[in-house]
Write an enzyme that holds these catalytic residues in place. Structure first.
Site, PDB file in Angstrom:
ATOM      1  N   HIS B 124       0.864  -1.179   0.000  1.00 19.13           N
ATOM      2  CA  HIS B 124       0.000   0.000   0.000  1.00 19.13           C
ATOM      3  C   HIS B 124       0.908   1.238   0.000  1.00 19.13           C
ATOM      4  CE1 HIS B 124      -3.730  -2.195   0.813  1.00 19.13           C
ATOM      5  NE2 HIS B 124      -3.047  -2.942   1.663  1.00 19.13           N
ATOM      6  N   HIS B 134      -0.801  -6.574  -5.331  1.00 24.15           N
ATOM      7  CA  HIS B 134      -0.860  -7.843  -4.617  1.00 24.15           C
ATOM      8  C   HIS B 134      -0.213  -8.910  -5.487  1.00 24.15           C
ATOM      9  CE1 HIS B 134      -3.150 -11.736  -4.579  1.00 24.15           C
ATOM     10  NE2 HIS B 134      -2.647 -11.741  -3.377  1.00 24.15           N
ATOM     11  N   ARG B 138       1.679 -20.119  -4.599  1.00 32.18           N
ATOM     12  CA  ARG B 138       1.602 -21.137  -3.551  1.00 32.18           C
ATOM     13  C   ARG B 138       1.487 -22.535  -4.150  1.00 32.18           C
ATOM     14  NH1 ARG B 138      -2.897 -18.153  -4.217  1.00 32.18           N
ATOM     15  NH2 ARG B 138      -4.736 -19.267  -4.950  1.00 32.18           N
ATOM     16  N   HIS B 168      -0.025  -5.609 -17.486  1.00 25.92           N
ATOM     17  CA  HIS B 168      -0.574  -6.772 -18.202  1.00 25.92           C
ATOM     18  C   HIS B 168       0.403  -7.296 -19.254  1.00 25.92           C
ATOM     19  CE1 HIS B 168      -4.689  -7.468 -16.733  1.00 25.92           C
ATOM     20  NE2 HIS B 168      -4.650  -6.195 -16.360  1.00 25.92           N
ATOM     21  N   GLY B 281      -6.397 -21.780  11.133  1.00 25.95           N
ATOM     22  CA  GLY B 281      -5.793 -21.433  12.414  1.00 25.95           C
ATOM     23  C   GLY B 281      -4.397 -20.856  12.322  1.00 25.95           C
TER      24      GLY B 281
END
Lengths: 298, 298
Positions: B124, B134, B138, B168, B281
């Site tokens: 930011h 962003h 993963r 892009h 969690g």
């Protein structure tokens, strides 16, 4: 149960919620003006506004609507949102599945018509020593079932035992007038509901929360719901009066902005009303009027 | 597929994600320092900090962890979160059901073990003319299946065609190196994914998004994922360079704080990574490090 048999009950409930929203707008606006007059801060609050907006489903179809009032930039209250809405229609399949997974509504698989009316209020005070508060009551109707839900809970940034006790005391007396078991049951429900699992903490100091309320006696349930509305005012306003003149530091205010971030997390991640509102396509500004005016995730 | 056959692949992926997180920390910290030196703003940024924290599952059990770096109060960047984590274990039943309903993970009904490793970055900027960004990649493994996911997307407060096209363009070239169909497919996926239904608008100007990526060739998929990591830096950094010195008004800044509220809404209500992190969690501060430093719902 036939639709028509419930038409007058729905009308009665809607009229109550709508009238309660109006009286809450009056009460809180007066509270702000009285505070400004008494504390001599009126000149500091040139930007205090109360904006009332008619809300409707964003697709423009006739699926109900309501009235959203937002008061902003007061000396006592930084932001108060008071929302009345009555929505109805047929839930889209996607919304139905998501809501069913979240157990927000029940028995809508066969005939997905619904009608819901309610009033909600969230107040964020300017002074970190004045707790934020949330109040909500609603009636939900489907062809197979109807029920009431609601509650009130207090979110202080700086906890004060006397405030917590008073708030709970008034709600307890209100519950006792309807059913000796309600307070204990609904207080525990609030403790479970207003819990932020990922932070492993409560949102505030609780209050009462109830949902799926259908005792079999609509009149008694409705009377309880109206009583909760009156009790909320009696529980909260004196706390504001006691705390409004307390001094606070810059770091107290910083703490408030961080508390409000948790408030936003709870509402956006867990709150049933918020998720139902977003899923059912109601006006996003009205659904999200409970969000704090400023929040920090530093 | 046997667990052991995938042990070395998991190790390889984890080492890449961990190394990429470290190099992103270096790159962005250097960028901030260079900006301060060149613009003569170093003296205005006495509070610039980079805090690195080891994260772990809040129950203290050995279910993995990671490294969360948060840079704060820079002259160029108000807040950057860079997170690497590797988590594993057995999903609790409640989390499993909620995730299955949200389709976040698949095929975990019979053997609910999982392993996931990844890297994410959210920046930011202080100047409303510099877009937020962003990036995430993963790998997810379960006994029955494994896949990669990730993407990069740009969120300008003030849209600029040249920035959007460059961002892009770089991602398109990156995709083309792996598969001629990827860019179109993953750009459209980003447009669908980074959409805020209740606001009926996009979060920003998109980028690419992919999930469930398993072409049958682990090495090729992994190579693509590493390439996306490199392309992200090449796509974003020049935009920062071009915009960082633009002037802005108080009302531009106000607009930024409102845009960031939408950013928080998207992440808390819809983002898969956020919801998976909260449900499984993992450390809430690490999961929520993407949230904006300050946001306004006025």
């Amino acid at each position: 149960m036939a639709d028509t048999a419930y038409q007058s009950k729905r009308d009665t409930a809607r009229a109550w919620f709508s009238g309660l929203a109006a009286s809450l707008r009056d009460r809180f606006e007066r509270l702000e003006h009285e505070y400004q007059a008494e504390s001599g801060t009126a000149s500091e609050a040139p930007k205090f506004t109360c904006t009332t907006t008619r809300t409707k489903a964003p697709d423009g179809s006739d699926r109900g609507g309501g009235l959203m009032a937002v008061m902003r930039n007061g000396c006592l209250f930084e932001k108060i949102g008071i929302n009345h809405s009555t929505v109805y229609g047929v839930l889209e399949e996607a919304a139905l599945h998501r809501l069913a997974a979240g157990k927000s509504i029940r028995n809508l698989d066969r005939d997905p018509r619904f009608w819901a009316s309610g009033v909600s209020l969230v107040a964020h005070a300017a002074n970190p020593k004045v707790p934020a508060v949330h109040f909500n009551t609603r009636m939900f109707w489907t062809p197979v079932r109807h029920w009431f839900g609601g509650g009130a809970d207090l979110t202080p940034c700086f906890e004060c035992d006397a405030d917590t006790e008073w708030f709970h005391h008034v709600l307890e007396a209100c519950c006792a007038r309807s059913d000796p078991g309600y307070y204990r049951q609904f207080k525990e429900w609030a403790d479970r509901y207003f819990h932020i699992p990922h932070r492993n903490r409560a949102r505030g100091v609780g209050g009462i929360f109830f949902d799926d309320l259908n005792s079999g006696d609509w009149e008694a349930d409705f009377r309880f719901v109206t009583d909760v509305g009156r009790a909320f005012v009696k529980a909260y306003i004196p706390i504001v009066g006691r705390r409004a003149d307390e001094t606070y530091s810059e770091s107290d205010h910083e703490k408030l902005l961080r508390m409000r971030a948790l408030y936003a997390e709870f509402n956006l991640v867990y709150d049933r009303g918020t998720r139902f509102g977003l899923e059912s396509g109601h006006d996003a500004d009205a659904v999200l009027m409970s969000l704090p005016p400023v929040a920090k995730w530093p």
